[in-house]
Design a protein around this motif. Sequence first.
Motif, PDB file in Angstrom:
ATOM      1  N   HIS A  30       9.225  31.734 -12.171  1.00  0.00           N
ATOM      2  CA  HIS A  30      10.143  33.033 -12.405  1.00  0.00           C
ATOM      3  C   HIS A  30       9.488  34.477 -11.936  1.00  0.00           C
ATOM      4  O   HIS A  30      10.291  35.161 -11.469  1.00  0.00           O
ATOM      5  N   ASP A  31       8.086  33.970 -11.047  1.00  0.00           N
ATOM      6  CA  ASP A  31       7.869  35.274 -11.069  1.00  0.00           C
ATOM      7  C   ASP A  31       7.780  35.410  -8.902  1.00  0.00           C
ATOM      8  O   ASP A  31       8.468  36.803  -8.858  1.00  0.00           O
ATOM      9  N   ALA A  32       8.336  34.309  -8.456  1.00  0.00           N
ATOM     10  CA  ALA A  32       9.050  34.850  -7.515  1.00  0.00           C
ATOM     11  C   ALA A  32      10.505  34.600  -7.235  1.00  0.00           C
ATOM     12  O   ALA A  32      10.791  35.963  -6.756  1.00  0.00           O
ATOM     13  N   PHE A  80      -2.969  22.564  -7.519  1.00  0.00           N
ATOM     14  CA  PHE A  80      -2.702  22.525  -6.936  1.00  0.00           C
ATOM     15  C   PHE A  80      -2.382  21.790  -5.387  1.00  0.00           C
ATOM     16  O   PHE A  80      -3.214  21.746  -4.627  1.00  0.00           O
ATOM     17  N   LYS A  81      -1.562  20.975  -4.933  1.00  0.00           N
ATOM     18  CA  LYS A  81      -1.553  20.647  -3.917  1.00  0.00           C
ATOM     19  C   LYS A  81      -1.539  22.222  -2.910  1.00  0.00           C
ATOM     20  O   LYS A  81      -0.890  22.648  -3.340  1.00  0.00           O
ATOM     21  N   GLU A  91       4.091  30.699  -1.729  1.00  0.00           N
ATOM     22  CA  GLU A  91       2.951  31.534  -1.166  1.00  0.00           C
ATOM     23  C   GLU A  91       1.931  31.856  -2.907  1.00  0.00           C
ATOM     24  O   GLU A  91       1.043  31.750  -3.081  1.00  0.00           O
ATOM     25  N   TYR A  92       2.737  31.764  -4.195  1.00  0.00           N
ATOM     26  CA  TYR A  92       2.296  32.308  -4.995  1.00  0.00           C
ATOM     27  C   TYR A  92       1.424  31.250  -5.548  1.00  0.00           C
ATOM     28  O   TYR A  92       0.340  31.688  -6.655  1.00  0.00           O
ATOM     29  N   SER A 132      -6.334  31.416 -10.609  1.00  0.00           N
ATOM     30  CA  SER A 132      -5.851  32.085 -12.110  1.00  0.00           C
ATOM     31  C   SER A 132      -4.690  31.557 -11.988  1.00  0.00           C
ATOM     32  O   SER A 132      -3.539  31.559 -11.986  1.00  0.00           O
ATOM     33  N   TYR A 133      -4.687  29.942 -12.278  1.00  0.00           N
ATOM     34  CA  TYR A 133      -3.601  29.187 -12.160  1.00  0.00           C
ATOM     35  C   TYR A 133      -2.117  29.401 -13.402  1.00  0.00           C
ATOM     36  O   TYR A 133      -2.939  29.588 -14.680  1.00  0.00           O
TER      37      TYR A 133
END
Length: 221
Positions: A66-68, A149-150, A47-48, A57-58
């Motif tokens: 890490h955020d996930a 991103f793909k 999702e992120y 906002s790559y």
Amino acid sequence: MDGAIKAFVFDVYGTLFDVAAINKECEELYPGYGEKISRTWRSKQVEYFMLRQLMGSYATLYSITHDALKYALNENDLQASEQNEQQLLEAYLHLPLYSEVEKVLTELKDNNLVVFSNGSHDMLDPLVKNAELEELFNQVLSIDEIKQFKPTPESYQYALEKLELESHEVLFMSSNGWDVSGAKSFGFQTAWINRKNLPVEELDLDPDYIFDDLNGLLKWK
């Protein structure tokens, strides 16, 4: 179109490596919560990176992972610590291969085998190295090199330019339906590795091939 295939291009997470296996490490650190953490961790990871793509906002997949993880711990009201987070992130560099992967790749080694992943090289390269797959792949490609991103068309175009082929000469495979749909929309031949026996995505982009695991690729041996 079988005879036109000149490159076999593999997604990584969930396709070659079992991401769900991370629940073992999660369970060891947070007993009773391993499956919950690992399930949320993976879903938020996907999702992120899609949200960051949409928002422009790559961030690298390592940072997103890490955020996930932090979100997954917060969701379950679990105490996060730098030591625990680093231990789980390190485990992501040692994910296990699915049981058939090494055998299938070895049998296809005379072909042009390529990794193409949303993973940034700081997590992708160690993962491939730790699994001792380096010698089996001609290239390891990361979207981090173009920060797209793909499943964006730009990501698949980047891979195509690196391969120096026509799109129909590429067989792209992934266990992720959204990735297969993106690759099919771009013009690649596609093989969906449907490890979870899920229905085809309702995007009018049916895969060219559907296999339960990588053994289906041995038709091109």
